[in-house]
Design an enzyme around this catalytic site. Sequence first.
Site, PDB file in Angstrom:
ATOM      1  N   ASP A 200       0.838  -1.200   0.000  1.00  0.00           N
ATOM      2  CA  ASP A 200       0.000   0.000   0.000  1.00  0.00           C
ATOM      3  C   ASP A 200       0.881   1.261   0.000  1.00  0.00           C
ATOM      4  O   ASP A 200       1.881   1.314   0.728  1.00  0.00           O
ATOM      5  CB  ASP A 200      -0.854  -0.037   1.281  1.00  0.00           C
ATOM      6  CG  ASP A 200      -1.865   1.078   1.340  1.00  0.00           C
ATOM      7  OD1 ASP A 200      -2.727   1.134   0.457  1.00  0.00           O
ATOM      8  OD2 ASP A 200      -1.776   1.900   2.268  1.00  0.00           O
ATOM      9  N   GLU A 265       2.060  -0.298  -4.905  1.00  0.00           N
ATOM     10  CA  GLU A 265       1.066   0.648  -5.422  1.00  0.00           C
ATOM     11  C   GLU A 265       1.748   2.005  -5.561  1.00  0.00           C
ATOM     12  O   GLU A 265       2.105   2.636  -4.565  1.00  0.00           O
ATOM     13  CB  GLU A 265      -0.126   0.755  -4.462  1.00  0.00           C
ATOM     14  CG  GLU A 265      -1.167   1.743  -4.923  1.00  0.00           C
ATOM     15  CD  GLU A 265      -1.962   2.354  -3.781  1.00  0.00           C
ATOM     16  OE1 GLU A 265      -1.424   2.485  -2.663  1.00  0.00           O
ATOM     17  OE2 GLU A 265      -3.131   2.687  -4.012  1.00  0.00           O
TER      18      GLU A 265
HETATM   19  C1  BGC Z   1      -5.541   2.237  -0.526  1.00  0.00           C
HETATM   20  C2  BGC Z   1      -6.706   3.033  -0.044  1.00  0.00           C
HETATM   21  C3  BGC Z   1      -6.334   3.612   1.315  1.00  0.00           C
HETATM   22  C4  BGC Z   1      -5.029   4.402   1.261  1.00  0.00           C
HETATM   23  C5  BGC Z   1      -4.459   4.646   2.626  1.00  0.00           C
HETATM   24  C6  BGC Z   1      -4.457   3.261  -0.737  1.00  0.00           C
HETATM   25  O1  BGC Z   1      -3.469   2.755  -1.421  1.00  0.00           O
HETATM   26  O2  BGC Z   1      -5.795   1.531  -1.747  1.00  0.00           O
HETATM   27  O3  BGC Z   1      -7.884   2.262   0.033  1.00  0.00           O
HETATM   28  O4  BGC Z   1      -7.361   4.492   1.751  1.00  0.00           O
HETATM   29  O5  BGC Z   1      -4.029   3.706   0.544  1.00  0.00           O
HETATM   30  O6  BGC Z   1      -3.978   3.449   3.148  1.00  0.00           O
END
Ligand code: BGC
Length: 536
Positions: A200, A265
């Site tokens: 993430d 990501e």
């Molecule tokens: C996630 C979101 C999240 C955010 C904070 C993003 O990459 O996909 O759903 O709110 O990170 O963790």
Amino acid sequence: MGGDWWRGAVVYQIYPRSFQDSDDDGIGDLKGITHRLDHVARLGADAIWLSPVFRSPMADMGYDVSDYCDIDPLFGTLEDFDTLVARAHDLGLKVIIDQVISHSSDQHPFFADSRRARDSAKADWYVWADAKPDGSPPNNWLSVFGGSAWEWDTRRRQYYLHNFLPSQPDLNFHNPEVQDWALSVLRFWLDRGVDGFRLDTVNYYFHDPKLRDNGPEPTEDNLPAVNPYEMQDHEYSKTRPENLDFLARMRVLLDEYDNRTMVGEVGDNPRRALKIMEEYTSDGRLHMAYSFDLLGPKFSQSHFRSRVEGFFKAAPEGWPMWAFSNHDVIRHATRWENYGSTDAVARLAAALLLSFEGSICLYQGEELGQTETDIEFHELTDPPGFKFWPDYKGRDGCRTPMVWDGTAQGGFTGGTPWLPVKAPQLARNVMAQEGVAGSVLETYRALLAWRQGSALRVGRSTFFDVPEPLLAFRRDTAEGSVLCLFNLSDKAQEVPVAGLTALDGPQDGATLAAGTLTLAPCGWVWTRCGAEAAAG
Ligand code: BGC
């Protein structure tokens, strides 16, 4: 599937809260997922990606973790998790889990200790800074979810950094103890048998220790954005150079295990995204970078070509993961609804996405052509939805329950679902499409099956210069080639093709006559071909 099983793989993203409820509390859970894994295997995916199921106050639906090594009781137990992994492996599915290590919940014991005093054991585990003399935050950094990225804490009488909610304080990765702790969390789950991680906000781990102000990001239309976060160039609050060494440390850890993978990501400005993805997936860092570039409204040859061809020009040794939908964006069947009927656009999108060079991520429900649920204000649960209503309604609309049959709640729960199952979404349930020739579900199944043994899995791309709204490229491996042609419009199109005498593969509205291919509205074709086949 061997060491590089992830290269060219199709990963199915499960949003646990909305996949299958097994105890009728209206919230999906691990036992429910285990019960439904045969659906994913039957679809033909190689792996699942589970969004977070760890202990959490659920301020950001699990992306605010309060215990990184335990399962939240809402979803079940560690034993339920082990059962899910075992069932997935029995079905030939790899298991990738989300890791939200850039920030924790403010309910995590580490933060409780860090905020207690400036000399506590974890004092330097989060990003703390003094107020300016006038009491304002140390700089102009903004939160993705609105407002300043700094929150005042009365205990320490300092500000702490949060790139998302104030209840999601950023961990300080400049502190080696934090890095070592983060690696220990990954090791815990690797030892438990997971096959990899979706990292993430992977480019947010480090901030500029000098806390320099970010500059402005010129907006495309010179109008203020709905979310002022979009008006800032986040040069100092994320994507810092120090991150590269930590990514390499994570890779060293994963390489201790067999056949594990990481997909990061990468959320940054499109100007920067390709370079970041290239840096992050080369020189022994991440295996894959998850791109935001195809998650928006753009639907054109130039956009798709620039991102896919552009990635491999920038990063010949890197590897992208492409997606059209996920739990954070409006579902693509709705985003692109102006290009044709929902089913036609959904089938076209499936053929497009599954033909791109890279690994592919499907989001639960897209195999049904699922559309965005129209959420009323009183149905909201997502903080940015409250913050920016009505111009931005948040992410609930793409998170409503998976629908398995035509019963009231789509077979998702026997209770009251945490988000509503509404008629347009219920109509697209699995049972209604099962075995129906030409349904979106059967199209995904057929395309995934055909793709597995073809050049579409890892073949290199050669794009052809054809006019909008056409898109044409060939995928080549030593074993064979596939020519892919798409009509990204609701008007029939013709295109000259060379080296083809017949169409040999899946298609929707494609006919070949005397060297000319005719594509119906939203038509497309994948066809086996020789390495000399071309279009345009
Ligand atoms: C996630 C979101 C999240 C955010 C904070 C993003 O990459 O996909 O759903 O709110 O990170 O963790």
